[in-house]
Design an enzyme around this catalytic site. Structure first.
Site, PDB file in Angstrom:
ATOM      1  N   HIS A  93      65.277  87.688  85.072  1.00  0.00           N
ATOM      2  CA  HIS A  93      66.155  88.465  84.208  1.00  0.00           C
ATOM      3  C   HIS A  93      67.106  87.525  83.476  1.00  0.00           C
ATOM      4  O   HIS A  93      67.751  86.679  84.102  1.00  0.00           O
ATOM      5  CB  HIS A  93      66.942  89.494  85.026  1.00  0.00           C
ATOM      6  CG  HIS A  93      66.098  90.656  85.440  1.00  0.00           C
ATOM      7  ND1 HIS A  93      64.963  90.505  86.213  1.00  0.00           N
ATOM      8  CD2 HIS A  93      66.220  91.984  85.207  1.00  0.00           C
ATOM      9  CE1 HIS A  93      64.425  91.710  86.417  1.00  0.00           C
ATOM     10  NE2 HIS A  93      65.156  92.608  85.823  1.00  0.00           N
ATOM     11  N   ARG A 142      68.355  97.411  76.713  1.00  0.00           N
ATOM     12  CA  ARG A 142      68.246  97.091  78.128  1.00  0.00           C
ATOM     13  C   ARG A 142      69.629  96.983  78.753  1.00  0.00           C
ATOM     14  O   ARG A 142      70.619  96.715  78.089  1.00  0.00           O
ATOM     15  CB  ARG A 142      67.490  95.783  78.330  1.00  0.00           C
ATOM     16  CG  ARG A 142      66.016  95.884  78.014  1.00  0.00           C
ATOM     17  CD  ARG A 142      65.300  94.595  78.406  1.00  0.00           C
ATOM     18  NE  ARG A 142      63.882  94.667  78.091  1.00  0.00           N
ATOM     19  CZ  ARG A 142      62.963  95.191  78.881  1.00  0.00           C
ATOM     20  NH1 ARG A 142      63.325  95.702  80.038  1.00  0.00           N
ATOM     21  NH2 ARG A 142      61.697  95.207  78.531  1.00  0.00           N
ATOM     22  N   GLU A 183      64.894 104.834  88.571  1.00  0.00           N
ATOM     23  CA  GLU A 183      65.958 104.129  87.851  1.00  0.00           C
ATOM     24  C   GLU A 183      67.042 105.022  87.276  1.00  0.00           C
ATOM     25  O   GLU A 183      68.226 104.776  87.511  1.00  0.00           O
ATOM     26  CB  GLU A 183      65.332 103.285  86.731  1.00  0.00           C
ATOM     27  CG  GLU A 183      64.337 102.253  87.252  1.00  0.00           C
ATOM     28  CD  GLU A 183      63.688 101.460  86.139  1.00  0.00           C
ATOM     29  OE1 GLU A 183      64.329 100.531  85.622  1.00  0.00           O
ATOM     30  OE2 GLU A 183      62.538 101.774  85.778  1.00  0.00           O
ATOM     31  N   ARG A 231      55.006  94.027  87.787  1.00  0.00           N
ATOM     32  CA  ARG A 231      55.738  95.241  87.400  1.00  0.00           C
ATOM     33  C   ARG A 231      55.240  95.706  86.039  1.00  0.00           C
ATOM     34  O   ARG A 231      55.118  94.924  85.107  1.00  0.00           O
ATOM     35  CB  ARG A 231      57.245  94.995  87.349  1.00  0.00           C
ATOM     36  CG  ARG A 231      58.014  96.279  87.002  1.00  0.00           C
ATOM     37  CD  ARG A 231      59.511  96.155  87.246  1.00  0.00           C
ATOM     38  NE  ARG A 231      60.199  95.419  86.222  1.00  0.00           N
ATOM     39  CZ  ARG A 231      61.374  95.793  85.678  1.00  0.00           C
ATOM     40  NH1 ARG A 231      61.963  96.905  86.085  1.00  0.00           N
ATOM     41  NH2 ARG A 231      61.954  95.060  84.764  1.00  0.00           N
ATOM     42  N   ASP A 234      69.649 100.510  85.276  1.00  0.00           N
ATOM     43  CA  ASP A 234      69.480 101.621  84.339  1.00  0.00           C
ATOM     44  C   ASP A 234      70.219 102.866  84.792  1.00  0.00           C
ATOM     45  O   ASP A 234      70.643 103.668  83.957  1.00  0.00           O
ATOM     46  CB  ASP A 234      67.991 101.919  84.151  1.00  0.00           C
ATOM     47  CG  ASP A 234      67.322 100.888  83.249  1.00  0.00           C
ATOM     48  OD1 ASP A 234      67.589 100.902  82.044  1.00  0.00           O
ATOM     49  OD2 ASP A 234      66.571 100.054  83.765  1.00  0.00           O
ATOM     50  N   ARG A 268      69.075  94.948  92.431  1.00  0.00           N
ATOM     51  CA  ARG A 268      70.468  94.679  92.084  1.00  0.00           C
ATOM     52  C   ARG A 268      70.550  93.552  91.065  1.00  0.00           C
ATOM     53  O   ARG A 268      69.772  92.600  91.086  1.00  0.00           O
ATOM     54  CB  ARG A 268      71.264  94.273  93.324  1.00  0.00           C
ATOM     55  CG  ARG A 268      71.133  95.232  94.492  1.00  0.00           C
ATOM     56  CD  ARG A 268      71.923  94.764  95.681  1.00  0.00           C
ATOM     57  NE  ARG A 268      73.330  95.060  95.526  1.00  0.00           N
ATOM     58  CZ  ARG A 268      73.942  96.131  96.052  1.00  0.00           C
ATOM     59  NH1 ARG A 268      73.248  96.964  96.793  1.00  0.00           N
ATOM     60  NH2 ARG A 268      75.207  96.345  95.864  1.00  0.00           N
TER      61      ARG A 268
END
Length: 915
Positions: free
Chosen positions: A164, A711, A505, A395, A542, A580
């Protein structure tokens, strides 16, 4: 420890006595900050004497304003910064960015020193550790040592590293800063001669010099393969060495209780990865990418083991051994001898030296290790089996699997799967899963999107199973989302099948998750398929963006409880996977308290959690820090299993539900139902520019659109930069105020004092509020936002003030961060640390707003005469391939663009938890 040494023409001095307790650690932090600032300024004066003087003035002006909070002092700083030339702005921004990163190193060294002092018994631990937990559970909680031992032996923590994009610093700079951190720590922890002190200071100076001369800006986006290499580097340099040391220290703690060591086949930790497997909205992650990163991980595993075996060969020159070892060595030596001619020829071809000569059977350990070494070496030429550094998760978004199933049913003339309702989808999927016919005929027409999903699954079928982890379904909503992936794995030959993990989410998805899992786990075929274990992932990012932090936190809490209840009712063990992030807005927070504040019975000795972006460096960048990370996870999970928090009183639950509803309504009314909010957000922040940071391979939005399509990371990142930190607190102040007005003030205070979940939630919000700065936020607005939107900005700042006021009422403090609370104890003196960082951050905020203003005015048709004369600046602006040659950017745009990127990185360093 007293230290003074002269390096060149500059004298540096460090003063710190590690034996006088926490107060002196804070003094040592200030001394280290001063030392590194002196080192940096000596380098800056050497290269840019005039600029160094200006940086000195700006730092003094910033310090004055941070102390006084006077408008006059703020305007003096703004005026001085505004008068800088474009090239001066770049170098000033770079100076403050470097000083912030150097200051962060002093905090890391300070934490290491505290950890070392705790282990030496020189001060009490500010947080839990495994040894403390073992003693507490046996002496205070009344568990027998055997009960604690059995629980510890059965627990597992899996840490999943993700790519990320929240780590703003380049790897090149991280490595140079690591040298500074190591040498600074040496000054405090090692007895040194005067010469050694001088040499250590010179090493610090050299590393700071190298960092200053390194380009801070990534000039191109990293590939997923680059992200995997970066993640693997933490294993080869830190994690691989620390984990066995940590296990040995746990063994020692167990021995003190009269308990045996951990079984040799028992690992307290497992590691996973999303790097190169997370394709949710990232077109750069393809089937071939996934294959590449698996190969990378396996090669790195072999290389690490190879180096370990080589080292053991030198160490184990022992000839005495057991009969079994002797027999094995003789057998291997005989086999080596029979094949000696071929081996000799091969070694000659490869130019091997004497080290590779056959080992005599009189050194049996070396004979066996040489055999292992040769096998490991050969696998680097062909393929490695049974060796993997970390299992790769895959994913993909649920809608992509629906598209594949729709293509299949349409091709077979069965109708459109996408148009079927849930019962019809379930009946079809279960029928196919229990049947034997192949579902995907060769030559089936597929769109490029469908083809890529199928291609990925087929690649997975070719990869070694031990290299793979889970298949995560993002935006999962129904039981059919899970069954579709189970069926597609069977059709594409994925054997053994990856466990399928739904990720819930949004707020609605969290609320609906128990019903979804009831449908899924209530099916006899599916329960048999999963062998009694189901993993579910819950998303903090999210959900927070969708509903606000308080409503999301409560939904996550209740959903966990209900999912565990559903699973237990079906005779299934549930493993929760916590998605997280680093910042509070995405579920981040101190490790121990984050785990201990989870609902009772939801961890149960098994925890899976993501470690994202800058948090990877913060938790695994250095061996002492890595050890502390492992210690905190082990301690917290052990206590969560044996000493879970009590269930909250019904009155607390009812009030929490009211707070969640009130805060969610307020949050959504501002973010999603205020027409001008999106424009204000885009104008007052650097949101549209964040994509140019090149800190990750993933786009900042799933698709074009408003707040809904953005996002969670850039959403949080942008507000963090602008210093309003809105996603973390919006809605909470109004919810608390409404409850206080209804007479619930004492109940709220009781909840804060006695409910770990509520304590942790408010403490984290309090910490973020302490980092917020409405004056700087107002400066962004004044500089960048249309005047017609100013009333909204004023309203947001009033809401911030209201939140601060009501938080203080509930936590019973007069100022933010007053004293230490249980969940803040892992960062003692946090308020002082924020104060030390503030004078570095404020000028960067001013420079960022001015850079955005300059860029936007120029792009709106403004013309700026700018011809830099400094050769270094000319070279700097020409480093980016997009800024030279035909169609090159105007030099002013290049200068402001570089300045903006540097300020973003610098502010991220100052806030520490960015995205």
């Amino acid at each position: 420890m007293q230290l003074s040494a002269t390096s060149g023409r500059t004298s540096f001095r460090v003063s710190q006595d590690l034996r006088t307790g926490p107060a002196n650690f804070l003094s040592g932090l200030r001394d280290d900050d001063s030392l590194l600032r002196q080192v940096f300024f000596s380098i800056l004066r050497h290269h840019h004497p005039n600029l160094a003087a200006k940086v000195d003035v700006i730092y003094a002006l910033s310090q004055a304003w941070c102390t006084s909070q006077s408008d006059n002092d703020f305007e003096l700083m703004v005026k001085y910064v505004s008068d800088l030339k474009p090239e001066e702005r770049i170098l000033v921004a770079s100076s403050f960015s470097h000083m912030l990163n150097l200051h962060n190193l002093t905090e890391e060294v300070n934490s290491s020193q505290i950890g070392r002092a705790v282990r030496l018994g020189e001060m009490d631990s500010p947080t839990r550790d495994t040894n403390h937990s073992l003693l507490k559970l046996t002496t205070t909680n009344g568990f027998t040592p055997q009960q604690v031992y059995d629980t510890l032996c059965s627990q597992t923590v899996e840490l999943v590293l993700t790519a990320h994009p929240t780590q703003a610093l380049r790897a090149s700079l991280l490595k140079k800063y690591a040298i500074v951190r190591r040498e600074l720590d040496t000054l405090h922890s090692k007895r040194m001669s005067e010469y050694e002190k001088i040499e250590t200071l010179e090493a610090i100076r050299a590393a700071v010099q190298a960092a200053w001369r390194t380009d801070e800006i990534r000039r191109s986006k990293p590939t997923p393969q680059d992200e995997m290499r970066s993640g693997l580097s933490y294993f080869s340099t830190v994690i691989f060495d620390v984990v066995p040391v940590f296990h040995r220290r746990v063994d020692t703690a167990l021995e003190k209780l009269g308990l045996p060591r951990l079984p040799l086949d028992r690992a307290l930790f497992k590691f996973g990865s999303w790097m190169g497997g997370d394709r949710d909205g990232n077109p750069n992650v393809t089937a071939e990418t996934t294959r590449d990163v698996v190969v990378l991980a396996r090669l790195e595993a072999v290389n690490v083991y190879f180096r370990q075996v080589e080292g053991l060969m030198f160490d184990l020159s022992i000839w005495r051994c057991s009969p079994e070892m002797k027999e094995l060595a003789e057998r291997l030596a005989a086999a080596e001898s029979r094949d000696a001619a071929r081996v000799a020829e091969e070694r000659k071809r490869r130019n091997y030296v004497d080290f590779w000569a056959p080992i005599p059977p009189t050194e049996p350990f070396r004979v066996v290790l040489a055999h292992m070494r040769d096998r490991l070496y050969n696998t680097r030429q062909i393929r490695t089996f049974g060796l993997c550094m970390m299992g790769l998760d895959v994913r993909q978004e649920s809608t992509r699997h629906t598209e594949v199933m729709d293509a299949v049913t349409t091709y077979l003339g069965l109708g459109s799967y996408a148009s079927w309702d849930e019962p019809k989808r379930l009946a079809f999927l279960l029928g196919e899963l229990q049947g034997k016919r192949p579902l995907m005929p060769p030559g089936m027409d597929m769109s490029p999107e469908v083809k890529e999903v199928v291609r990925t699954l087929r690649i997975l079928s070719e990869l070694p199973g031990d290299s793979l982890g889970a298949y995560i379904i993002s935006m999962a909503k129904t039981a059919s989302d899970v069954l579709a992936v189970v069926l597609l794995q069977r059709e594409t030959g994925v054997r053994p099948a990856l466990r399928v993990v739904p990720l819930f989410e949004t707020l609605d998805d969290l609320h609906n998750a128990p019903g979804t899992m009831t449908t899924l786990l209530g099916n006899d075929w599916y329960r048999g398929h999963i062998n009694g274990v189901q993993e579910c992932m819950i998303g903090y990012s999210d959900s927070g963006k969708d509903a606000g932090r308080l409503a999301a936190a409560w939904a996550l809490y209740e959903t966990q409880e209900k999912l565990v209840e559903v699973a237990a009712g079906c005779g299934v063990r549930l493993v929760l996977f916590h998605g997280r992030g680093g910042t509070v807005g995405r579920g981040g927070g101190p490790t121990h308290m984050a785990i201990r504040s989870q609902p009772s019975g939801t961890i149960n000795g098994h925890l899976r959690v993501t470690v994202q972006g800058e948090i990877i460096e913060q938790q695994f960048g250095e061996k002492e820090v890595c050890f502390r990370t492992l210690d905190l996870y082990t301690s917290a999970v052990l206590e969560a299993a044996l000493d879970p928090p009590p269930a909250p009183a019904q009155e607390w639950r009812d009030l929490m539900s009211l707070l969640a509803t009130e805060s969610c309504d307020m949050y959504r009314s501002v973010v999603y139902r205020t027409p001008e909010f999106y424009d204000y957000f885009m104008q007052s922040t650097a949101a549209s520019e964040l994509g140019r940071l090149n800190i990750g391979s993933r786009p900042s939005s799933r698709k074009s659109g408003g707040i809904e399509t953005l996002r969670a990371i850039p959403w949080i990142f942008a507000w963090t930069q602008q210093r309003l930190h809105l996603p973390v607190w919006l809605g909470i102040g109004e919810a608390l105020e409404a409850a206080i007005d209804k007479g619930y003030g004492p109940v709220l205070q009781d909840m804060y004092a006695n409910w770990p979940f509520f304590t942790s939630t408010l403490d984290l919000v309090e910490m973020v509020l302490a980092k917020a700065d409405s004056r700087l936020s107002a400066f962004y607005e004044r500089t960048l936002v249309d005047s017609s939107l100013a009333p909204l900005g004023q309203r947001l700042r009033e809401l911030l003030a209201k939140t601060q006021q009501n938080i203080l009422i509930v936590v019973r403090k007069s100022v933010l961060l007053e004293g230490n609370t249980p969940s803040q104890m892992s960062t003692p003196n946090l308020d002082e640390k924020i104060r030390l960082r503030s004078p570095y951050v404020a000028p960067l905020n001013v420079l960022q707003a001015l850079s955005l203003q300059g860029l936007r005015k120029f792009r709106d048709g403004g013309d700026t005469e700018y011809n830099p004369s400094d050769p270094e600046i000319i070279d700097l602006l020409s480093r980016d391939p997009h800024k030279k040659g035909e169609g090159a950017q105007h030099p002013f745009v290049s200068a402001m663009d570089d300045c903006l990127m540097i300020t973003i990185k610098g502010i991220a360093a100052g806030m520490q938890n960015t995205g």
